[in-house]
Design a protein around this motif. Structure first.
Motif, PDB file in Angstrom:
ATOM      1  N   LEU A 192       0.831  -1.202   0.000  1.00  0.00           N
ATOM      2  CA  LEU A 192       0.000   0.000   0.000  1.00  0.00           C
ATOM      3  C   LEU A 192       0.871   1.260   0.000  1.00  0.00           C
ATOM      4  CD1 LEU A 192      -2.686   1.533   0.297  1.00  0.00           C
ATOM      5  CD2 LEU A 192      -2.483   1.168   2.777  1.00  0.00           C
ATOM      6  N   VAL A 193       1.903   1.283   0.836  1.00  0.00           N
ATOM      7  CA  VAL A 193       2.812   2.432   0.881  1.00  0.00           C
ATOM      8  C   VAL A 193       3.470   2.635  -0.489  1.00  0.00           C
ATOM      9  CG1 VAL A 193       4.942   3.342   1.920  1.00  0.00           C
ATOM     10  CG2 VAL A 193       3.201   2.258   3.370  1.00  0.00           C
ATOM     11  N   ARG A 194       3.878   1.551  -1.110  1.00  0.00           N
ATOM     12  CA  ARG A 194       4.523   1.620  -2.423  1.00  0.00           C
ATOM     13  C   ARG A 194       3.531   2.081  -3.508  1.00  0.00           C
ATOM     14  NH1 ARG A 194       8.059  -3.027  -2.716  1.00  0.00           N
ATOM     15  NH2 ARG A 194       9.781  -1.679  -2.133  1.00  0.00           N
ATOM     16  N   LEU A 206       2.649   5.861   7.804  1.00  0.00           N
ATOM     17  CA  LEU A 206       2.012   6.687   8.834  1.00  0.00           C
ATOM     18  C   LEU A 206       2.199   8.166   8.507  1.00  0.00           C
ATOM     19  CD1 LEU A 206       0.776   7.316  11.658  1.00  0.00           C
ATOM     20  CD2 LEU A 206       3.092   7.021  12.575  1.00  0.00           C
ATOM     21  N   TYR A 207       3.436   8.561   8.259  1.00  0.00           N
ATOM     22  CA  TYR A 207       3.707   9.969   7.949  1.00  0.00           C
ATOM     23  C   TYR A 207       2.990  10.401   6.675  1.00  0.00           C
ATOM     24  CZ  TYR A 207       7.511   9.413  11.343  1.00  0.00           C
ATOM     25  OH  TYR A 207       8.256   9.161  12.469  1.00  0.00           O
ATOM     26  N   ASP A 208       2.978   9.515   5.677  1.00  0.00           N
ATOM     27  CA  ASP A 208       2.307   9.845   4.430  1.00  0.00           C
ATOM     28  C   ASP A 208       0.807   9.982   4.640  1.00  0.00           C
ATOM     29  OD1 ASP A 208       2.609  10.282   1.520  1.00  0.00           O
ATOM     30  OD2 ASP A 208       1.294   8.530   1.405  1.00  0.00           O
ATOM     31  N   GLN A 232      -3.848   4.270   4.905  1.00  0.00           N
ATOM     32  CA  GLN A 232      -2.541   4.217   5.552  1.00  0.00           C
ATOM     33  C   GLN A 232      -2.610   4.515   7.043  1.00  0.00           C
ATOM     34  OE1 GLN A 232       0.924   5.178   2.519  1.00  0.00           O
ATOM     35  NE2 GLN A 232      -0.541   6.842   2.556  1.00  0.00           N
ATOM     36  N   LEU A 233      -3.615   5.253   7.483  1.00  0.00           N
ATOM     37  CA  LEU A 233      -3.738   5.564   8.907  1.00  0.00           C
ATOM     38  C   LEU A 233      -4.519   4.507   9.680  1.00  0.00           C
ATOM     39  CD1 LEU A 233      -4.396   9.410   8.781  1.00  0.00           C
ATOM     40  CD2 LEU A 233      -2.300   8.244   9.498  1.00  0.00           C
ATOM     41  N   PRO A 285       0.578  -1.945  11.609  1.00  0.00           N
ATOM     42  CA  PRO A 285       1.295  -2.549  10.494  1.00  0.00           C
ATOM     43  C   PRO A 285       2.374  -3.557  10.887  1.00  0.00           C
ATOM     44  CG  PRO A 285       1.064  -0.223  10.146  1.00  0.00           C
ATOM     45  CD  PRO A 285       0.577  -0.503  11.536  1.00  0.00           C
ATOM     46  N   TRP A 286       2.908  -3.454  12.082  1.00  0.00           N
ATOM     47  CA  TRP A 286       3.809  -4.504  12.571  1.00  0.00           C
ATOM     48  C   TRP A 286       3.668  -4.571  14.080  1.00  0.00           C
ATOM     49  CZ3 TRP A 286       6.467   0.097  11.213  1.00  0.00           C
ATOM     50  CH2 TRP A 286       7.235   0.646  12.203  1.00  0.00           C
TER      51      TRP A 286
END
Length: 149
Positions: A6-8, A81-83, A120-121, A130-131
């Motif tokens: 998802l981040v990618r 998270l930051y994104d 993402q949040l 996420p981990w």
């Protein structure tokens, strides 16, 4: 879809959408194209630019492209998270601009920002981040030291 993917994916979207903002010449071509689309759809044209507005668009584009490449190379969960936070801020300002007379094309970008932001949040706000770690602050400490999950 796993979180790193998802981040990618969100980074790939950013790279495609903002690459044209990096130079004054490509930004002007994009501005003209978006104006034509906006007028054809009845959503309004992009405003004419001046050197200062172009410089800010290029600055924003440059930063977002570098941020996107970083997330493509290393889609670390904390970057998601930051994104996610950044996307919610972008969405607020896109909505503000659209409500105050900017082209209605912004609503499409707004929808994508909110979608990626929520996706993402959400894991960070749930019982299944996420981990696995003990706490949110522990995740941030671990990521700031450069360790991987």
């Amino acid at each position: 879809m796993n979180y790193r993917r998802l981040v990618r994916v969100s980074a790939g979207y950013d790279l495609v959408v903002t690459a044209a903002f990096v130079t004054p010449w490509t930004y002007e071509l994009l501005r003209q194209a978006l104006s034509a689309v906006g007028l054809a759809l009845g959503l309004g044209a992009m405003p004419a630019t001046d050197p200062t507005a172009t410089m800010y668009a290029d600055l924003m584009g440059s930063i977002v492209v570098v941020w996107a490449v970083l997330r493509l190379i290393d889609p670390h969960p904390v970057l998601g998270l930051y994104d996610g936070v950044a996307r919610m801020l972008f969405a607020i300002w896109e909505a503000y601009a659209a409500v105050h007379g900017a082209t209605g094309l912004l609503w499409g970008f707004f929808a994508v920002e909110v979608l990626f932001g929520v996706l993402q949040l959400a894991p960070w706000l749930s019982a299944h981040p996420p981990w696995p770690t003990r706490s949110f602050t522990a995740r941030l400490r671990r990521s700031s030291r450069g360790s991987t999950p």
